[in-house]
Design a protein around this motif. Structure first.
Motif, PDB file in Angstrom:
ATOM      1  N   GLU A 151      28.159  14.614 -16.592  1.00 23.80           N
ATOM      2  CA  GLU A 151      28.810  14.958 -15.319  1.00 23.80           C
ATOM      3  C   GLU A 151      28.349  13.999 -14.236  1.00 23.80           C
ATOM      4  O   GLU A 151      27.253  13.465 -14.319  1.00 23.80           O
ATOM      5  N   ARG A 154      28.341  15.285  -7.299  1.00 23.61           N
ATOM      6  CA  ARG A 154      27.371  15.237  -6.195  1.00 23.61           C
ATOM      7  C   ARG A 154      27.271  16.606  -5.557  1.00 23.61           C
ATOM      8  O   ARG A 154      28.310  17.264  -5.360  1.00 23.61           O
ATOM      9  N   GLU A 155      26.056  17.018  -5.214  1.00 19.72           N
ATOM     10  CA  GLU A 155      25.914  18.284  -4.490  1.00 19.72           C
ATOM     11  C   GLU A 155      26.670  18.170  -3.174  1.00 19.72           C
ATOM     12  O   GLU A 155      26.671  17.124  -2.538  1.00 19.72           O
ATOM     13  N   LYS A 207      25.329   7.862 -18.133  1.00 19.39           N
ATOM     14  CA  LYS A 207      24.891   8.758 -17.056  1.00 19.39           C
ATOM     15  C   LYS A 207      23.610   8.240 -16.395  1.00 19.39           C
ATOM     16  O   LYS A 207      23.528   8.112 -15.172  1.00 19.39           O
ATOM     17  N   ASN A 211      23.191   6.593 -12.474  1.00 24.07           N
ATOM     18  CA  ASN A 211      22.286   7.110 -11.442  1.00 24.07           C
ATOM     19  C   ASN A 211      21.204   6.091 -11.080  1.00 24.07           C
ATOM     20  O   ASN A 211      20.851   5.936  -9.912  1.00 24.07           O
ATOM     21  N   LEU A 214      22.802   3.444  -8.832  1.00 23.70           N
ATOM     22  CA  LEU A 214      23.011   3.919  -7.454  1.00 23.70           C
ATOM     23  C   LEU A 214      21.683   4.000  -6.709  1.00 23.70           C
ATOM     24  O   LEU A 214      21.595   3.634  -5.534  1.00 23.70           O
ATOM     25  N   ILE A 218      20.671   1.892  -3.224  1.00 22.46           N
ATOM     26  CA  ILE A 218      20.093   2.496  -2.015  1.00 22.46           C
ATOM     27  C   ILE A 218      18.751   1.837  -1.702  1.00 22.46           C
ATOM     28  O   ILE A 218      18.464   1.488  -0.553  1.00 22.46           O
ATOM     29  N   PHE A 252      27.073   3.997  -1.166  1.00 22.23           N
ATOM     30  CA  PHE A 252      25.651   4.010  -1.545  1.00 22.23           C
ATOM     31  C   PHE A 252      24.923   2.756  -1.076  1.00 22.23           C
ATOM     32  O   PHE A 252      24.046   2.233  -1.733  1.00 22.23           O
ATOM     33  N   ARG A 254      23.939   2.707   2.299  1.00 23.73           N
ATOM     34  CA  ARG A 254      23.515   3.130   3.631  1.00 23.73           C
ATOM     35  C   ARG A 254      22.019   3.328   3.631  1.00 23.73           C
ATOM     36  O   ARG A 254      21.474   4.123   2.856  1.00 23.73           O
ATOM     37  N   PRO A 257      16.224   7.473   4.725  1.00 25.88           N
ATOM     38  CA  PRO A 257      14.952   7.889   4.133  1.00 25.88           C
ATOM     39  C   PRO A 257      14.966   7.662   2.624  1.00 25.88           C
ATOM     40  O   PRO A 257      15.985   7.273   2.063  1.00 25.88           O
ATOM     41  N   TYR A 259      15.529   8.196  -1.165  1.00 21.41           N
ATOM     42  CA  TYR A 259      16.516   9.051  -1.834  1.00 21.41           C
ATOM     43  C   TYR A 259      15.796  10.237  -2.470  1.00 21.41           C
ATOM     44  O   TYR A 259      14.625  10.146  -2.838  1.00 21.41           O
ATOM     45  N   GLY A 260      16.508  11.362  -2.568  1.00 16.78           N
ATOM     46  CA  GLY A 260      15.889  12.555  -3.150  1.00 16.78           C
ATOM     47  C   GLY A 260      16.889  13.300  -4.004  1.00 16.78           C
ATOM     48  O   GLY A 260      17.815  12.705  -4.565  1.00 16.78           O
ATOM     49  N   CYS A 263      18.573  14.691  -9.062  1.00 17.55           N
ATOM     50  CA  CYS A 263      18.960  13.734 -10.117  1.00 17.55           C
ATOM     51  C   CYS A 263      18.272  12.378 -10.038  1.00 17.55           C
ATOM     52  O   CYS A 263      17.629  11.957 -10.996  1.00 17.55           O
ATOM     53  N   PHE A 323      17.611  17.200   1.320  1.00 18.02           N
ATOM     54  CA  PHE A 323      17.601  15.779   0.915  1.00 18.02           C
ATOM     55  C   PHE A 323      18.865  15.043   1.339  1.00 18.02           C
ATOM     56  O   PHE A 323      18.885  13.825   1.410  1.00 18.02           O
ATOM     57  N   LYS A 324      19.931  15.801   1.619  1.00 19.61           N
ATOM     58  CA  LYS A 324      21.148  15.201   2.174  1.00 19.61           C
ATOM     59  C   LYS A 324      21.972  16.330   2.799  1.00 19.61           C
ATOM     60  O   LYS A 324      21.591  17.507   2.698  1.00 19.61           O
TER      61      LYS A 324
HETATM   62  C1  UDX Z   1      23.738  12.327  -7.655  1.00 20.44           C
HETATM   63  C2  UDX Z   1      24.884  11.456  -8.203  1.00 20.44           C
HETATM   64  O1  UDX Z   1      25.598  10.865  -7.122  1.00 20.44           O
HETATM   65  C3  UDX Z   1      25.799  12.287  -9.085  1.00 20.44           C
HETATM   66  O2  UDX Z   1      26.799  11.450  -9.650  1.00 20.44           O
HETATM   67  C4  UDX Z   1      24.922  12.860 -10.183  1.00 20.44           C
HETATM   68  O3  UDX Z   1      25.593  13.440 -11.172  1.00 20.44           O
HETATM   69  C5  UDX Z   1      23.865  13.779  -9.570  1.00 20.44           C
HETATM   70  O4  UDX Z   1      23.063  12.982  -8.696  1.00 20.44           O
HETATM   71  P1  UDX Z   1      23.369  14.056  -5.649  1.00 20.44           P
HETATM   72  O5  UDX Z   1      21.951  14.121  -6.122  1.00 20.44           O
HETATM   73  O6  UDX Z   1      24.084  15.314  -5.342  1.00 20.44           O
HETATM   74  O7  UDX Z   1      24.281  13.287  -6.735  1.00 20.44           O
HETATM   75  O8  UDX Z   1      23.363  13.199  -4.320  1.00 20.44           O
HETATM   76  P2  UDX Z   1      23.934  11.793  -3.805  1.00 20.44           P
HETATM   77  O9  UDX Z   1      25.048  12.034  -2.881  1.00 20.44           O
HETATM   78  O10 UDX Z   1      24.176  10.878  -4.934  1.00 20.44           O
HETATM   79  O11 UDX Z   1      22.673  11.287  -2.951  1.00 20.44           O
HETATM   80  C6  UDX Z   1      21.405  11.077  -3.570  1.00 20.44           C
HETATM   81  C7  UDX Z   1      20.411  10.554  -2.556  1.00 20.44           C
HETATM   82  O12 UDX Z   1      20.758   9.250  -2.124  1.00 20.44           O
HETATM   83  C8  UDX Z   1      20.299  11.389  -1.275  1.00 20.44           C
HETATM   84  O13 UDX Z   1      18.942  11.492  -0.910  1.00 20.44           O
HETATM   85  C9  UDX Z   1      21.098  10.595  -0.257  1.00 20.44           C
HETATM   86  O14 UDX Z   1      20.699  10.833   1.064  1.00 20.44           O
HETATM   87  C10 UDX Z   1      20.764   9.189  -0.709  1.00 20.44           C
HETATM   88  N1  UDX Z   1      21.737   8.175  -0.278  1.00 20.44           N
HETATM   89  C11 UDX Z   1      23.007   8.194  -0.780  1.00 20.44           C
HETATM   90  C12 UDX Z   1      21.357   7.187   0.623  1.00 20.44           C
HETATM   91  O15 UDX Z   1      20.214   7.165   1.098  1.00 20.44           O
HETATM   92  N2  UDX Z   1      22.248   6.227   0.966  1.00 20.44           N
HETATM   93  C13 UDX Z   1      23.509   6.198   0.472  1.00 20.44           C
HETATM   94  O16 UDX Z   1      24.265   5.283   0.830  1.00 20.44           O
HETATM   95  C14 UDX Z   1      23.905   7.213  -0.420  1.00 20.44           C
END
Ligand code: UDX
Length: 432
Positions: A151, A154-155, A207, A211, A214, A218, A252, A254, A257, A259-260, A263, A323-324
């Motif tokens: 899957e 995103r939350e 998968k 991740n 991404l 970041i 992704f 931007r 802080p 990332y958290g 996942c 975390f977001k």
């Molecule tokens: C992530 C994946 O995107 C998703 O595909 C996977 O299945 C589960 O994990 P999620 O953990 O919900 O989803 O959050 P996501 O929106 O990906 O953000 C993860 C972290 O990256 C957050 O802390 C967010 O603030 C940070 N982030 C994201 C940045 O700092 N900059 C960005 O540009 C994007």
């Protein structure tokens, strides 16, 4: 089709509800009786926009059922999704697969006709092979097929991500399973989702690789923002300038802080652990993990500088602590290390989060929760915008903050430095 989702955590619940909304009969199973009883009353265990409405709708029309009876759910279903947790092992960076293998054992005791068994949980490469081994100890291989179908939800955006995915990945060499699953996903494919059929191991790796990539993107932009701060360049210009290159893409990218979430931290560690196991070196991802681990200390150092290293008794307000945005999830949020560190230095912390007070800070004496933005910021020396909720995007700070000399540290670069300066606000952002 008749489906069952084993595990009603984030992945299982969202996927189960969305599959039922597409017209399938779905049984969601969990061993947590309280959770199941709550779900039967449409009380949702997680914060996810739009989920409650979909549960209510599909529960009422009888396409969605909740139970603790795993055996019965397996017997009644043709497709079984394993959606249990795969947390990081204690004292190791590998994924703990105990729950996945326990479910596989239970499945092996409950199969009487052909079933497709799918791992939707994020599992390391070769887990599908292991599940197949466990089940084939009791059942003929003709009666089941183990498939990987990761899957990418995103939350906060999970329902949209489910209905409009960029791709559906099905890892199997079994033609029958592939045909059935293509049919299951046909409503999404007809809306534009790309369907790819790979080997099971490739799907498992896609998968983790996604991740980890991404997280790398970041971290790359976060490190560049440190350089930008030294050379008077705005990181937002860099993100835009790079992102317009279609080979790079703007998402992704931007700075902010560390990332958290549930996942990225877990999956980056797990993929490194897999590569170590097979004696290869994912040095880029190792470096990403290290850089991200160090990010909160760097931002703390900047916070100290903004306050001229005078932290004691300073009133610091955090806007958002999750975390977001659009989630109540605190897992691996950078606020969990930053708030206690500032508290230890003698700061008085006040925070507001749209998802309410957090247990994580209840034991800290000088950390208090305010239930609205105005009361949270009105007496602040420093306002830290930690999470990019829409609620924080058009605050009239000069009207709401009583303290004349307040400062803002915008960790999400929500506001324009120029407009802040026009209002004579002492404004600090990331990467500028
Ligand atoms: C992530 C994946 O995107 C998703 O595909 C996977 O299945 C589960 O994990 P999620 O953990 O919900 O989803 O959050 P996501 O929106 O990906 O953000 C993860 C972290 O990256 C957050 O802390 C967010 O603030 C940070 N982030 C994201 C940045 O700092 N900059 C960005 O540009 C994007």
């Amino acid at each position: 089709m008749k489906l069952c989702m084993i595990g009603t955590g984030y992945v299982g619940l969202v996927s189960g509800v969305c599959f039922s909304d597409l017209g399938n009969d779905v049984i969601c199973v969990d061993k947590d009786l309280d959770k199941i009883n709550n779900l039967k009353q449409c009380i949702i265990p997680i914060y996810e926009p739009g989920l409650e409405e979909l549960v209510l709708k599909n529960f009422k029309n009888n396409r969605l059922k909740f139970t603790t009876n795993l055996k019965e759910a397996i017997l009644k279903s043709d497709i079984i999704f394993i959606c249990v947790g795969t947390p990081t092992k204690k004292n190791s960076s590998a994924a703990d697969l105990t729950q996945v293998y326990d479910v596989a054992k239970e499945i092996s005791r409950s199969i009487a006709k052909f079933k497709i068994i799918i791992t939707k949980s994020t599992v390391p490469v070769t887990t599908g092979d292991e599940i197949e081994k466990i089940i084939s100890k009791k059942i003929s291989k003709k009666l089941f097929s183990v498939v990987s179908n990761p899957e990418f939800l995103r939350e906060g955006e999970a329902i949209r991500d489910f209905i409009y995915p960029d791709r559906v990945v099905i890892g199997t060499s079994n033609k029958r399973s592939n045909k059935i699953l293509k049919n299951l996903y046909s409503p999404l494919i007809s809306k534009g989702a790309k369907y790819i059929n790979t080997s099971r191991r490739a799907a498992e790796l896609i998968k983790y690789a996604s991740n980890a990539f991404l997280a790398t993107k970041i971290t790359f932009i976060n490190e560049l923002s440190n350089l930008c701060e030294k050379i008077n360049v705005n990181i937002e210009d860099i993100s835009i300038g790079m992102g317009l290159d279609k080979r790079i893409g703007s998402r992704f990218l931007r700075a902010g802080p560390a990332y958290g979430g549930s996942c990225f931290p877990k999956d980056t560690k797990a993929i490194v652990s897999t590569s170590d196991k097979f004696k290869t070196n994912l040095s880029v991802i190792k470096s990403v993990i290290k850089s991200n681990d160090n990010r909160s200390s760097l931002l703390l150092k900047r916070t100290f500088e903004i306050l001229n290293n005078k932290i004691k008794n300073k009133k610091i307000c955090f806007l958002g602590v999750t975390f977001k945005a659009n989630t109540d999830d605190m897992r691996d949020s950078s606020s969990l290390s930053m708030i206690p560190s500032l508290h230890k230095k003698g700061a008085k912390i006040n925070y507001f989060d749209p998802t309410g007070e957090k247990n994580d800070f209840k034991k800290l004496k000088n950390v208090t929760f305010s239930n609205n933005i105005k009361s949270a910021i009105s007496n602040s020396d420093l306002i830290i915008i930690h999470t990019e909720w829409n609620d924080f995007k058009s605050i009239n700070f000069n009207k709401l903050v009583k303290n004349k000399n307040y400062k803002i540290f915008d960790m999400r670069n929500i506001y324009s430095a120029k407009k802040m300066s026009e209002q004579k606000i002492k404004y600090f952002a990331i990467g500028s």
